[in-house]
Design an enzyme around this catalytic site. Sequence first.
Site, PDB file in Angstrom:
ATOM      1  N   HIS A 140      10.687 -11.452  -5.085  1.00 20.08           N
ATOM      2  CA  HIS A 140      11.554 -10.605  -5.911  1.00 20.08           C
ATOM      3  C   HIS A 140      12.909 -11.264  -6.133  1.00 20.08           C
ATOM      4  O   HIS A 140      13.408 -11.333  -7.262  1.00 20.08           O
ATOM      5  CB  HIS A 140      11.726  -9.234  -5.248  1.00 20.08           C
ATOM      6  N   ARG A 181       7.129  -5.165 -10.319  1.00 14.56           N
ATOM      7  CA  ARG A 181       6.647  -4.255  -9.296  1.00 14.56           C
ATOM      8  C   ARG A 181       6.156  -5.046  -8.106  1.00 14.56           C
ATOM      9  O   ARG A 181       5.496  -6.051  -8.232  1.00 14.56           O
ATOM     10  CB  ARG A 181       5.481  -3.421  -9.835  1.00 14.56           C
TER      11      ARG A 181
END
Length: 396
Positions: free
Chosen positions: A291, A376
């Site tokens: 991320h 996600r």
Amino acid sequence: ILQNSKETIFVAVRSSATTEDLADSSFAGQQETYLHVKGNSDLIDKIKKDFASLFTARAIYYRKKRGFSSEKFALAVVVQKMIDSEKSGVMFSKNPIKNDDKIIIEAVFGLGEGIVSGKIKPDNYEVTRELKIINKTISDKKIAMTRNSQGDIETILLKKTISMDQVLTDGEIIQLANYALKIEEHYEGKPQDIEFALERGEIFITQSRPITTTAKEPETNDKPHGELILSGFAASPGVASGKVRIIKNISELSKVKEGDILVTEMTNPDMVITMQKSSAIVTNEGGLTSHAAIVSREMGIPAVVGTGNATSMLKDGDLITVDGFSGKVYAGEGKTIKKEIKPVVETKIKIKVIIDLPEAAERAEKTNIKSIGLLRLEGIIASSVKHPLLLKKQKL
């Protein structure tokens, strides 16, 4: 046993919205993805929730901001069989950080959610375009994420003898690198960001998207100097200096002021607004596809991930310099270098980029780059699937 029995299979329930493919607008994907769905009742429930996700507050806000009405968008729900991933990873057919032609492969044991979320520091392999392995960084993969019989994702601790094992065999590395070259060739020579999973020794290519930017490395005399205090993966190019702000949980995000350097175990989507204020990012865990790495590259923020011990080695208020080109962190203040983003080369292939921020989507739209998906944790690698059309098993 499961393959030879009449046990109901696990599937992924995923959305595909028409607004993601319009020629005149970039649309940050807002719809839901559900993994490890089992049984007709649960499947119907998740399909309904997928359709309903068109009408979340965020999705409605973004559509209104972009001028869409309820008559101008639609959504399809795709149901795909899950792969029971024993190994998962991501590869780049061209290094997105350095200006070279090396193929970069990262891999972990179990589901790919571990690599995307940044919870696991992955193995990192570099391969030449002549399919020669030139570098292997074997990380201590302390955990693996697996699916239990109920479909829930479990995190298991790995013994030291396993955690330090090389995830992919040399043969698998070469085979994957060869796939990367062939997929790039298929897409008219456009460098690709490719996701893969292995089940029972069989490789599945689960997704491929273009790498939309490349970075130019600084001149030798521009590189920062000083006392080297940390090393990790060069996740997002650029050089920046600032004061350290160590964040151990979400409640501490207010500590980070404009220009500070965010130091944490690993970032998550709740930290995105704070990441925007930071001059650089440093994390303990994660790799080039975590991320922190993905969002930092989208924002143009220098980042070094997978340092192992940044939160314990650094202290609040320390003045440091982060070199996102080399993956090194130095004591003191150095020269700030913004990364240079080269324009995307002309191609007949529609270019799409995963974007989690409406602001970033709007910037992408100005350069005619479309965006798909929502960044996600469970939706990138962990959604490994088999599909007769998308993932037909064939020689690439």
